[in-house]
Design a protein around this motif. Structure first.
Motif, short mmCIF file in Angstrom:
data_model
loop_
_atom_site.label_atom_id
_atom_site.label_comp_id
_atom_site.label_asym_id
_atom_site.label_seq_id
_atom_site.Cartn_x
_atom_site.Cartn_y
_atom_site.Cartn_z
N PRO A 1 0.83 -1.22 0.00
CA PRO A 1 0.00 0.00 0.00
C PRO A 1 0.86 1.26 0.00
O PRO A 1 1.80 1.38 0.78
CB PRO A 1 -0.80 -0.13 1.30
CG PRO A 1 -0.87 -1.60 1.55
CD PRO A 1 0.44 -2.14 1.07
N GLY A 2 0.54 2.16 -0.92
CA GLY A 2 1.24 3.43 -0.98
C GLY A 2 2.60 3.37 -1.64
O GLY A 2 3.32 4.38 -1.68
N LYS A 3 2.96 2.20 -2.16
CA LYS A 3 4.27 2.06 -2.80
C LYS A 3 4.11 1.66 -4.27
O LYS A 3 3.07 1.16 -4.68
CB LYS A 3 5.10 1.01 -2.06
CG LYS A 3 5.48 1.42 -0.65
CD LYS A 3 6.48 0.45 -0.06
CE LYS A 3 6.94 0.91 1.32
NZ LYS A 3 7.95 -0.02 1.90
N GLU A 4 5.16 1.86 -5.03
CA GLU A 4 5.16 1.47 -6.43
C GLU A 4 5.32 -0.05 -6.55
O GLU A 4 5.82 -0.71 -5.65
CB GLU A 4 6.30 2.17 -7.17
CG GLU A 4 6.13 3.67 -7.28
CD GLU A 4 7.19 4.30 -8.15
OE1 GLU A 4 7.07 5.50 -8.44
OE2 GLU A 4 8.15 3.60 -8.53
N ARG A 5 4.86 -0.55 -7.69
CA ARG A 5 5.02 -1.98 -7.95
C ARG A 5 6.51 -2.29 -8.14
O ARG A 5 7.20 -1.63 -8.91
CB ARG A 5 4.22 -2.37 -9.20
CG ARG A 5 4.08 -3.87 -9.37
CD ARG A 5 2.96 -4.22 -10.32
NE ARG A 5 1.66 -3.84 -9.78
CZ ARG A 5 0.49 -4.22 -10.29
NH1 ARG A 5 0.47 -5.01 -11.38
NH2 ARG A 5 -0.63 -3.84 -9.75
N GLU A 6 6.95 -3.32 -7.45
CA GLU A 6 8.37 -3.67 -7.41
C GLU A 6 8.62 -4.98 -8.13
O GLU A 6 7.95 -5.98 -7.85
CB GLU A 6 8.83 -3.78 -5.95
CG GLU A 6 10.27 -4.24 -5.76
CD GLU A 6 10.61 -4.54 -4.30
OE1 GLU A 6 9.69 -4.60 -3.46
OE2 GLU A 6 11.80 -4.73 -4.02
N GLY A 7 9.57 -5.00 -9.05
CA GLY A 7 9.95 -6.24 -9.72
C GLY A 7 10.82 -7.07 -8.82
O GLY A 7 11.83 -6.57 -8.28
N LEU A 8 10.47 -8.34 -8.62
CA LEU A 8 11.19 -9.20 -7.69
C LEU A 8 12.07 -10.21 -8.39
O LEU A 8 13.22 -10.42 -7.99
CB LEU A 8 10.19 -9.97 -6.82
CG LEU A 8 9.20 -9.15 -6.02
CD1 LEU A 8 8.25 -10.08 -5.27
CD2 LEU A 8 9.92 -8.23 -5.05
N ALA A 9 11.53 -10.87 -9.41
CA ALA A 9 12.25 -11.96 -10.05
C ALA A 9 11.72 -12.17 -11.45
O ALA A 9 10.53 -11.99 -11.70
CB ALA A 9 12.11 -13.25 -9.24
N PRO B 1 8.49 -9.12 7.77
CA PRO B 1 7.28 -8.28 7.74
C PRO B 1 7.26 -7.33 6.54
O PRO B 1 6.19 -7.05 6.00
CB PRO B 1 7.35 -7.53 9.07
CG PRO B 1 8.09 -8.47 9.98
CD PRO B 1 9.12 -9.13 9.10
N GLU B 2 8.40 -6.86 6.13
CA GLU B 2 8.46 -5.94 4.98
C GLU B 2 8.15 -6.62 3.64
O GLU B 2 8.06 -5.96 2.61
CB GLU B 2 9.80 -5.21 4.91
CG GLU B 2 11.01 -6.11 4.96
CD GLU B 2 11.59 -6.22 6.36
OE1 GLU B 2 10.81 -6.38 7.34
OE2 GLU B 2 12.84 -6.19 6.48
N ASP B 3 8.01 -7.94 3.65
CA ASP B 3 7.58 -8.65 2.44
C ASP B 3 6.06 -8.61 2.27
O ASP B 3 5.54 -9.07 1.25
CB ASP B 3 8.04 -10.11 2.48
CG ASP B 3 9.55 -10.27 2.40
OD1 ASP B 3 10.09 -11.11 3.14
OD2 ASP B 3 10.18 -9.54 1.61
N THR B 4 5.37 -8.09 3.26
CA THR B 4 3.92 -7.99 3.18
C THR B 4 3.50 -7.11 2.00
O THR B 4 3.95 -5.97 1.87
CB THR B 4 3.34 -7.42 4.48
OG1 THR B 4 3.61 -8.34 5.54
CG2 THR B 4 1.84 -7.20 4.36
N ALA B 5 2.68 -7.67 1.12
CA ALA B 5 2.27 -6.96 -0.10
C ALA B 5 1.31 -7.83 -0.89
O ALA B 5 1.09 -9.00 -0.54
CB ALA B 5 3.48 -6.63 -0.97
N THR B 6 0.76 -7.25 -1.94
CA THR B 6 0.04 -8.05 -2.93
C THR B 6 1.05 -8.45 -4.00
O THR B 6 1.77 -7.60 -4.54
CB THR B 6 -1.11 -7.25 -3.56
OG1 THR B 6 -2.01 -6.85 -2.52
CG2 THR B 6 -1.86 -8.10 -4.57
#
Length: 125
Positions: free
Chosen positions: A38-46, A85-90
């Protein structure tokens, strides 16, 4: 038209593991996992490049997450270990013929045209 259907996700305590799955209707060269908090940009992980099998990981998940692909099942996976906890996201899977740079698929959201429906991952401390 590529359709992607995600499964997996849920809630886990810090240090735990989860596996996300993404079933696709048609194979594409590049497939990827992203997340958005929430409130953050979509982040590429892999990302995973079908032709070479090469992979890319963001620094934030390197050594903890693993992307894999099972062509027989038309499915990609994201194995997530040592969750924080910081991995919490959609989390979203994505597919596209792809933009290749340095022998790997880029992890830029704008380069992907096909997206899964998203799945929530919640990591509690």
């Amino acid at each position: 038209q590529v359709q992607l259907v995600q499964s997996g996700g849920g809630s886990v305590q810090a240090g735990g593991s989860l596996r996300l799955s993404c079933e696709y209707t048609h194979s594409t060269n590049c497939m990827a996992w992203f997340r958005q908090a929430p409130g953050k940009e979509r982040e590429g992980l892999a990302t995973i490049y079908a032709t070479r099998g090469s992979t890319y990981y963001a620094d934030s998940v390197k050594g903890r997450f693993t992307i894999s692909r099972d062509n027989a099942k038309n499915t990609i996976y994201l194995q997530m270990n040592s969750l924080k906890p910081e991995d919490t996201a959609t989390y979203y899977c994505a597919a596209d013929p792809g933009y290749i740079r340095g022998g790997v698929c880029v992890a830029t959201p704008g380069q992907y045209n096909y997206w899964g429906q998203g799945t929530q991952v919640t990591v509690s401390s």
